[in-house]
Scaffold this motif. Sequence first.
Motif, PDB file in Angstrom:
ATOM      1  N   LEU A 152       0.830  -1.200   0.000  1.00 31.12           N
ATOM      2  CA  LEU A 152       0.000   0.000   0.000  1.00 31.12           C
ATOM      3  C   LEU A 152       0.865   1.250   0.000  1.00 31.12           C
ATOM      4  N   TYR A 153       0.516   2.216  -0.861  1.00 31.69           N
ATOM      5  CA  TYR A 153       1.211   3.497  -0.855  1.00 31.69           C
ATOM      6  C   TYR A 153       0.650   4.406   0.231  1.00 31.69           C
ATOM      7  N   ARG A 154      -0.684   4.379   0.376  1.00 31.33           N
ATOM      8  CA  ARG A 154      -1.290   5.176   1.424  1.00 31.33           C
ATOM      9  C   ARG A 154      -2.594   4.543   1.880  1.00 31.33           C
ATOM     10  N   ILE A 155      -2.960   4.843   3.113  1.00 30.79           N
ATOM     11  CA  ILE A 155      -4.197   4.345   3.719  1.00 30.79           C
ATOM     12  C   ILE A 155      -5.151   5.521   3.842  1.00 30.79           C
ATOM     13  N   GLN A 171      -4.633   5.620  -8.600  1.00 31.40           N
ATOM     14  CA  GLN A 171      -5.029   5.033  -9.866  1.00 31.40           C
ATOM     15  C   GLN A 171      -4.570   3.584  -9.986  1.00 31.40           C
ATOM     16  N   GLY A 172      -4.037   3.058  -8.916  1.00 30.48           N
ATOM     17  CA  GLY A 172      -3.560   1.684  -8.935  1.00 30.48           C
ATOM     18  C   GLY A 172      -4.648   0.733  -8.487  1.00 30.48           C
ATOM     19  N   THR A 173      -4.291  -0.159  -7.559  1.00 29.09           N
ATOM     20  CA  THR A 173      -5.225  -1.149  -7.046  1.00 29.09           C
ATOM     21  C   THR A 173      -5.731  -0.722  -5.679  1.00 29.09           C
ATOM     22  N   GLY A 174      -7.041  -0.640  -5.551  1.00 26.80           N
ATOM     23  CA  GLY A 174      -7.636  -0.367  -4.257  1.00 26.80           C
ATOM     24  C   GLY A 174      -7.721  -1.646  -3.442  1.00 26.80           C
ATOM     25  N   SER A 182      -9.499  -6.684  -3.419  1.00 30.39           N
ATOM     26  CA  SER A 182      -8.648  -5.870  -4.279  1.00 30.39           C
ATOM     27  C   SER A 182      -9.391  -5.576  -5.573  1.00 30.39           C
ATOM     28  N   LEU A 183      -9.296  -4.330  -6.035  1.00 34.94           N
ATOM     29  CA  LEU A 183      -9.889  -3.942  -7.309  1.00 34.94           C
ATOM     30  C   LEU A 183      -8.894  -3.067  -8.061  1.00 34.94           C
ATOM     31  N   THR A 187      -8.888   1.329  -9.286  1.00 33.36           N
ATOM     32  CA  THR A 187      -9.952   1.778  -8.388  1.00 33.36           C
ATOM     33  C   THR A 187      -9.334   2.445  -7.169  1.00 33.36           C
ATOM     34  N   SER A 188      -9.976   3.485  -6.699  1.00 36.47           N
ATOM     35  CA  SER A 188      -9.577   4.092  -5.432  1.00 36.47           C
ATOM     36  C   SER A 188     -10.751   4.038  -4.468  1.00 36.47           C
ATOM     37  N   PHE A 189     -10.471   3.649  -3.238  1.00 36.11           N
ATOM     38  CA  PHE A 189     -11.472   3.636  -2.177  1.00 36.11           C
ATOM     39  C   PHE A 189     -11.342   4.917  -1.363  1.00 36.11           C
ATOM     40  N   SER A 190     -12.466   5.515  -0.998  1.00 35.91           N
ATOM     41  CA  SER A 190     -12.445   6.811  -0.315  1.00 35.91           C
ATOM     42  C   SER A 190     -12.897   6.760   1.130  1.00 35.91           C
ATOM     43  N   ASP A 191     -13.887   5.905   1.454  1.00 39.84           N
ATOM     44  CA  ASP A 191     -14.424   5.917   2.813  1.00 39.84           C
ATOM     45  C   ASP A 191     -14.976   4.532   3.136  1.00 39.84           C
TER      46      ASP A 191
END
Length: 420
Positions: free
Chosen positions: A32-35, A57-60, A77-78, A81-85
Amino acid sequence: MKKLLLLSISLLLLFVNKSSATWSTTPPITGLYRIDGLYFTSTSTGYLIGNTDMLNQGTGKIAKTTNGGTSWTVVKSLSSTSFSDIYFVNSTNTGFVVGSGGLILKTTDGGNNWAQQVSNTTEALESVFFLDVNNGYAGGGSEVEIMLKTTDGGVHWDSLIIPNGYSQRIHGMFFTSTTIGYAIGGDPFGGGDGNISHTTNGGVSWDTLPSGVKSYFDDVCFINANTGFIVGYHGLILKTTNAGQSWTKKNAPNNEEITKIRFASSTVGYACNLNGEILKTFDAGEHWIIDVSTPAISEFYAISFPSADIGYAAGLSMVCFKMNGASNQGVQENQTEIDNISLFPNPCQHFLNITIQNTYNEWNNIEIFNIEGQVIFCKQIEKSVGEIKETINIENYPKGIYIFRILGNNAVKNEKIVIN
């Protein structure tokens, strides 16, 4: 006047002596790059959402822990996709995740399996909030605000119409009852007034509440029906005590963007910012201090408190920070007074010189509070063993009595200083 001054000093000492609980890093979540989000349903079971690249823009990924962050398992994993909340309904295994392209995911088995729902929008969704397993809201947008509502656990999502002022997106929401809720956002480039949308009938209609500031809002939370907080750009902290009818700006330790705010109790709260700092209040948001300043995470995006004694924070890193220890206690038993420090001259007029004999290779924070409990100076001291010297220019500070505080990993010291 003398009695009043002494009372103010004693209250200030009580406030600053309530030192930080112990924060530590959990093992890294590989890849993970960021949480971007955290949600703990108990002190041991929690979930995080994150992305594998800096542009989201990678894998959520969605990961789960059942041992308080000691280990994490990726459960979803998708790609692209980016997950926001992320949000879980209290005392159930039902949770929701929202993200890019109108994505809504739902789990009913504690995060082991996730099913995609039909949102009927391709706009990015940035916030999700559920009142129970059936009734919930999702919000976001880019050029226009998007607000969705479900009354059947996400089988169907209906669009709601809210006032379109300066806001281009909804970035956070909070409901204090089945009918009363708040949605916040604004122009992410900082233009226009911060937008607060308010409903008293479960989203059927919305009005706009005045914020009094020009800013982008990142998060909103309430600790009861009347008392709530909004945080955002430039160290913004707003507080209401009348259900959002008016808001008062509170002083943050600095001007760094505050991304999340949560309360562990009715008086003890935490907020995190993009400078690798976790802020803390002991008095229901009237005053804020830096509780943690860490080089391990340069930017915080998420915070979660499953109890008053256990908390988690995460951001631009593969690790989470975990807090252990009562959130409203004073100096912990394993902390000792720092004796090898000198402040001179005291009283001072132009400069305050500090000499520290740093016995251990640890980070130290130095802070100065005024008699109202506001942090007027904060700096992280170099991590090294040996003599450390610092000089603080105090020429522009008003004359009066202040409290100097130094906080190490296992030690704390408060000293009165006088500026004349």
